[in-house]
Design a protein around this motif. Structure first.
Motif, PDB file in Angstrom:
ATOM      1  N   THR A  99      69.066 -87.009  22.453  1.00 55.47           N
ATOM      2  CA  THR A  99      69.012 -87.784  22.859  1.00 55.47           C
ATOM      3  C   THR A  99      67.784 -88.851  21.970  1.00 55.47           C
ATOM      4  O   THR A  99      67.796 -88.236  21.030  1.00 55.47           O
ATOM      5  CB  THR A  99      67.091 -87.613  23.760  1.00 55.47           C
ATOM      6  N   LEU A 118      59.250 -83.735  33.260  1.00 57.18           N
ATOM      7  CA  LEU A 118      59.739 -84.791  32.349  1.00 57.18           C
ATOM      8  C   LEU A 118      58.300 -85.674  32.388  1.00 57.18           C
ATOM      9  O   LEU A 118      57.805 -86.012  33.553  1.00 57.18           O
ATOM     10  CB  LEU A 118      60.817 -85.432  33.019  1.00 57.18           C
ATOM     11  N   THR A 126      61.867 -81.705  22.934  1.00 56.62           N
ATOM     12  CA  THR A 126      62.449 -83.099  23.431  1.00 56.62           C
ATOM     13  C   THR A 126      62.884 -82.942  24.835  1.00 56.62           C
ATOM     14  O   THR A 126      63.886 -83.984  25.084  1.00 56.62           O
ATOM     15  CB  THR A 126      63.494 -83.216  22.502  1.00 56.62           C
ATOM     16  N   SER A 127      63.750 -81.428  25.234  1.00 57.32           N
ATOM     17  CA  SER A 127      64.539 -81.909  26.493  1.00 57.32           C
ATOM     18  C   SER A 127      64.847 -80.235  27.222  1.00 57.32           C
ATOM     19  O   SER A 127      63.773 -79.967  26.646  1.00 57.32           O
ATOM     20  CB  SER A 127      65.852 -82.297  26.573  1.00 57.32           C
ATOM     21  N   GLU A 173      65.488 -87.170  19.608  1.00 56.17           N
ATOM     22  CA  GLU A 173      66.024 -86.119  19.270  1.00 56.17           C
ATOM     23  C   GLU A 173      66.696 -86.880  17.838  1.00 56.17           C
ATOM     24  O   GLU A 173      66.139 -86.262  16.837  1.00 56.17           O
ATOM     25  CB  GLU A 173      66.536 -85.518  19.143  1.00 56.17           C
TER      26      GLU A 173
END
Length: 133
Positions: free
Chosen positions: A10, A94, A74-75, A13
């Motif tokens: 992402t 999220l 981060t995900s 990231e």
């Protein structure tokens, strides 16, 4: 998990890697982070699979000194191993990091990507500074 296992997927990231490798200032990274969408693992009491939002609470870790640290990734992909070891968890949401900071509560720190080489621990004092008064 080591750096070889962390291929940025992402934008946040990529910016995290750039910040930790000195290609992006910490101030610029924090500005980017505030607007990024992150994965917040939660405990969630549900009825027939329908989440009850007033029962949802973030997964946190208590340090030896009693400090609560909220866990964020981060995900969702980064959370897999951690969630396997978190009893009673049922997924996550999220949400923007700004929202997470605003709802962290007093005296709570935040750990981004615990268990990964590319992560960040934010002390409760810094979380308080990031949160609007």
């Amino acid at each position: 998990m080591n750096a070889e296992d962390f291929a940025p997927k992402t934008e946040i990231e990529k910016k995290l890697v750039d910040a930790q490798e000195g290609r992006l200032s910490s101030e610029d990274f924090m500005q980017e982070l505030l607007d990024a969408t992150l994965f917040l693992p939660v405990y969630d009491d549900s009825v027939s699979g329908i989440p009850l939002s007033d029962k949802t609470r973030p997964i946190s870790i208590e340090l030896e000194d009693g400090t609560q640290i909220m866990v964020v990734f981060t995900s969702p992909d980064r959370a897999g191993e951690f969630l396997e070891q978190a009893p009673g968890q049922s997924g996550g949401i999220l949400e923007s990091f700004r929202w997470i900071v605003e709802h962290a509560g007093t005296g709570v720190g935040i750990s981004i990507n615990p268990g990964w080489d590319f992560g960040l621990d934010i002390e409760p004092e810094m979380v308080a500074q990031l949160s609007p008064q």
